[in-house]
Design an enzyme around this catalytic site. Structure first.
Site, PDB file in Angstrom:
ATOM      1  N   ALA A 123       0.839  -1.199   0.000  1.00  0.00           N
ATOM      2  CA  ALA A 123       0.000   0.000   0.000  1.00  0.00           C
ATOM      3  C   ALA A 123       0.875   1.251   0.000  1.00  0.00           C
ATOM      4  O   ALA A 123       1.993   1.252   0.517  1.00  0.00           O
ATOM      5  CB  ALA A 123      -0.914  -0.010   1.229  1.00  0.00           C
ATOM      6  N   ARG A 125       0.951   3.805   1.636  1.00  0.00           N
ATOM      7  CA  ARG A 125       1.383   4.369   2.921  1.00  0.00           C
ATOM      8  C   ARG A 125       2.693   3.743   3.405  1.00  0.00           C
ATOM      9  O   ARG A 125       3.327   4.256   4.327  1.00  0.00           O
ATOM     10  CB  ARG A 125       0.289   4.180   3.972  1.00  0.00           C
ATOM     11  N   TYR A 126       3.083   2.610   2.775  1.00  0.00           N
ATOM     12  CA  TYR A 126       4.314   1.928   3.185  1.00  0.00           C
ATOM     13  C   TYR A 126       5.490   2.195   2.238  1.00  0.00           C
ATOM     14  O   TYR A 126       6.642   2.072   2.645  1.00  0.00           O
ATOM     15  CB  TYR A 126       4.086   0.419   3.248  1.00  0.00           C
ATOM     16  N   THR A 127       5.218   2.500   1.000  1.00  0.00           N
ATOM     17  CA  THR A 127       6.290   2.627   0.008  1.00  0.00           C
ATOM     18  C   THR A 127       6.722   4.079  -0.150  1.00  0.00           C
ATOM     19  O   THR A 127       5.970   5.006   0.168  1.00  0.00           O
ATOM     20  CB  THR A 127       5.837   2.079  -1.354  1.00  0.00           C
TER      21      THR A 127
END
Length: 813
Positions: A123, A125-127
């Site tokens: 997602a 929000r993580y990358t």
């Protein structure tokens, strides 16, 4: 129905609903085409890609800086430029950073950006991400009025209609997209080759597409692979459409137990390796592809792509490869559709068009950049000249400014007393005290000189189209020198029109050996060394204590081999379908390849190129019965077998040859009788018939073999004790079917009975094999030509306890 009232001050215009639907659909279609699905031919980008790169440039996410959360990047793009779903923007961002999707990724990813196996990215929000170094060349000079800007969707900002694009993105990375009623699918290419083509075009705009093809060999996919054939490439470059066949790259490894493993290290472009492995597994489990023991995806960051297909022992790797290419995406077609937007309209483009439009775009960018830099240089030199004049009269100017009540009055006096304009006067009053040093004065004089030279250079550039083209050429070369690399995709000239096993199997002469206990194998003829007459031989099979070689035959890998059993049933295999083994290995059991009954043995083998009603299998039994059947009767025999000859009780089939209708045949018995007769004396029969008497035998004699007569050849016979000779066919006259024939050899205890016969040329070689597995390969010319009654010469020096059991002719080529 309620009547519609006319709005105040308005007019109702009746229209056809059909016309309105057509207009609305066309408007929607053009919106999808122009604003979503197709790339611009100039920078090679779709709007979403262009907006992503521009937003990252605006936020300073260059390669030299840190990465930023993809959620922030997606939000910036959505908020300022792209009022669509966040998923579409993130998907586009991810693809720009995947090295298996783009030949030259323009996004530097941080975190899980997905895999070639179809694993989704994490997602957003993580990358994290930032621009790749090569992407900086896409936006370079964008602040120098090199491209036009338009208001964004809510007029709160502006966005570029195209990027400067020093990097030829469309040619290098290709593009794909589906619009309304049209689609684009453009392949990537090698940057060095693209730069060479652009240079060639700049040097000669009238060059042909073929001359461009001398620079660009063909597509260069990020996943490598091998392109087969150049016709599809040439067609796509000439017309904008074409089909390119791409195959996976593989190696074959063989372990110590003789099992082959196929290792795929590159796959065709856009192939999902997880789905590929699943497909191979399904085909193996369903027995659509036989011989696969296991398949694993061993891809990792350390080893790279690695799909391992383990084969069962004895399975020919070439056959499995053929099926894999035919039934899985390991061979795929890339359908080229070079469709891109040219001045806002979709156009099908040739290779030359793609190069030309890129060069024209870069010429426009370089020209606009030169105008911008010239204007800025002229503005600066205007100020520098004023500053130098002011420094030369610095005492007067300081006095003037000190005695002025305010800045406006100081600027007015500077204009009046020193003839400065407003801009120059403002620069003088803004000048800091540190500029009064001698070093600063010298610096201004140096700057004046540099600006004078720059202005002269830019004016010269703008008056010379050739110099502008030279700049385009140099900058493209610089990009190629910095980011170019070797090709990943190889191209071979061979076209693939259809898939067949023979496409993957080299034509090679093979020795087929069958043991008494039913083991079969094929060994390349080249594995046997030539020996002189009387040689000791070499081991041909590592057999069990009570087993021995009972049949030997030679044939090409592409031939059919028909097996006729002692019970008169026929089977066939392609030679490549017989497991290949080393000379010392015993091979595979015949029952693993053919559905042979436990009480029947392979007693005759016939090699043929194809099945036809013009050729016949001529069979002979031990008791002298013969039969002639057209080969097309055996098309369906395959490994399950069909009846070839109905035998009487106790009789067995001992030999068979391939003949034409006009051929003569010769039957040879163990006790030395030979009957030459016309093949027409034996009528064509069906598979279920019993045959007719061929040669009259004594009660103790049996047929040893049957030959097709050829006057260019000689009869070679071999006895069980290793003696042989050659006899001319001309020494035998034609006799009728059912007669006893003529003498060819006198049997003795020392030399033994005849075990086989061949029709040979002087240039042939023959191979003998003994029951204990010894072989010898001998030039036929070393075996004497003797009369019908001669006993022959020693050919194989065998042990007293051993006997010769097989004889075969080794074909050349």
């Amino acid at each position: 129905m309620e009547e519609i009232s006319t709005p105040e001050g308005g007019v109702l215009v009746p229209i056809s609903i059909e016309t309105e639907v057509k207009r609305a659909y066309i408007d929607y279609s053009m919106s999808v085409i122009v604003s979503r699905a197709l790339p611009d031919v100039r920078d090679g980008l779709k709007p979403v890609h262009r907006r992503i790169l521009y937003a990252m440039e605006e936020k300073g996410l260059r390669f030299s800086g840190p990465t930023r959360k993809c959620a922030k990047i997606v939000g910036d793009v959505l908020g300022s430029f792209h009022p669509h779903g966040d998923a579409s923007v993130y998907d586009a961002l991810v693809r720009l950073g995947q090295d298996f999707s783009l030949r030259y990724p323009v996004i530097h990813p941080q975190g899980n950006f997905g895999t070639i196996g179809g694993d989704p990215p994490a997602a957003y929000r993580y990358t994290e991400a930032k621009m790749a170094r090569i992407a900086e060349s896409m936006v370079e000079d964008i602040k120098k009025e090199t491209v036009s800007f338009v208001p964004n969707f809510d007029d709160s900002d502006v966005e570029p209609t195209v990027l400067p694009g020093r990097f030829p993105f469309l040619l290098a990375n290709g593009s794909s997209g589906i619009a309304v009623g049209m689609t684009t699918n453009m392949p990537p290419h090698n940057l060095r080759e693209i730069a060479a083509a652009i240079s060639a075009y700049i040097e000669n705009p009238n060059l042909s597409i073929q001359e461009l093809c001398d620079c660009i060999n063909g597509p260069d996919f990020p996943t490598g692979g091998i392109i087969f054939g150049k016709n599809g490439i040439r067609q796509s470059y000439e017309t904008g459409r074409g089909k390119i066949v791409v195959r996976a790259r593989f190696t074959i490894e063989t372990d110590s137990k003789g099992r082959d493993t196929i290792i795929f290290t590159e796959v065709p472009y856009q192939v999902n390796t997880t789905m590929l492995v699943m497909r191979i597994g399904e085909l193996a489990r369903a027995k659509v592809i036989e011989g696969i023991a296991n398949v694993n995806d061993e891809t990792s960051d350390r080893t790279g792509l690695r799909i391992v297909v383990e084969l069962k022992k004895g399975t020919p790797a070439q056959v499995v490869l053929n099926h894999l290419f035919a039934k899985t995406p390991l061979q795929s077609s890339f359908n080229v559709i070079n469709l891109a937007l040219v001045e806002g309209r979709p156009r099908m483009l040739t290779l030359k068009d793609l190069v030309r439009y890129f060069v024209e775009h870069r010429v426009d960018v370089v020209t606009r950049r030169a105008h911008f830099e010239l204007r800025k240089a002229q503005e600066r030199i205007h100020l520098v000249r004023a500053l130098i004049r002011a420094l030369d009269a610095i005492d007067k100017i300081i006095t003037l400014i000190r005695h002025s009540q305010n800045t406006e009055l100081a600027k007015q006096r500077l204009r009046e007393q020193f003839d400065f304009d407003n801009v120059q006067a403002q620069a003088i009053v803004d000048m800091q005290m540190k500029r009064l040093t001698g070093l600063e004065v010298e610096s201004l004089r140096t700057e004046l000189k540099d600006l004078t030279e720059l202005i002269s250079s830019l004016e010269e550039l703008l008056t010379s189209p050739q110099k502008v083209l030279g700049v385009v050429k140099k900058e493209t070369r610089d990009i190629a020198d910095m980011f170019g690399d070797d090709r990943r995709t190889d191209i071979v000239s061979n076209e693939i029109e259809y898939l067949d096993v023979e496409d993957f199997i080299q034509k090679e002469e093979m020795v087929i050996l069958i043991s008494h206990l039913g083991y079969i194998k094929r060994v390349p003829v080249s594995a046997y060394r030539n020996q002189n007459r009387g040689g000791k031989g070499s081991s041909s099979a590592n057999l069990a204590a009570h087993d021995f070689i009972s049949q030997i035959f030679t044939a090409s890998t592409h031939d059919y081999v028909m097996f006729v059993t002692s019970r008169g049933r026929a089977y066939w295999l392609k030679v490549y379908g017989i497991p290949e083994s080393g000379r010392a290995n015993r091979g595979s059991h015949i029952k693993s390849l053919l559905m042979v009954a436990t009480d029947e043995e392979i007693t005759a083998i016939v090699s043929l190129r194809e099945f036809s009603n013009k050729s016949y299998v001529f069979m002979a039994t031990a008791r002298g019965v013969v039969k002639k059947v057209t080969t097309d009767n055996f098309v369906n025999a395959k490994t399950r077998g069909i009846i070839a000859l109905k035998l009487s009780g106790g009789d067995t089939l001992v030999s068979a040859v391939l003949v034409q209708d006009e051929d003569e045949v010769m039957l040879i018995t163990r006790q030395g009788k030979a009957l030459r007769m016309s093949g027409r004396e034996v009528r064509e029969m069906g598979r279920n018939s019993s045959g007719v008497i061929g040669i009259k035998l004594t009660s103790e004699d049996l047929v040893a073999g049957v030959l097709r007569v050829s006057e260019q050849r000689k009869v070679l016979i071999m006895t069980e004790n290793g003696y042989g000779k050659r006899v001319s066919f001309s020494e035998f006259s034609v006799h009728g079917r059912g007669t006893a024939g003529q003498k060819i050899y006198t049997q003795t205890d020392r030399k033994g009975a005849i075990i086989g016969a061949l029709a040979v040329l002087d240039t042939d070689e023959c191979m003998c094999i003994t029951g204990q597995g010894k072989t010898i390969r001998v030039d036929v010319c070393a075996i004497s030509v003797l009369g019908r009654g001669a006993q022959g010469v020693r050919v194989l020096d065998i042990e007293p306890s051993d006997l010769v059991v097989g004889l075969s002719c080794v074909m050349q080529g």
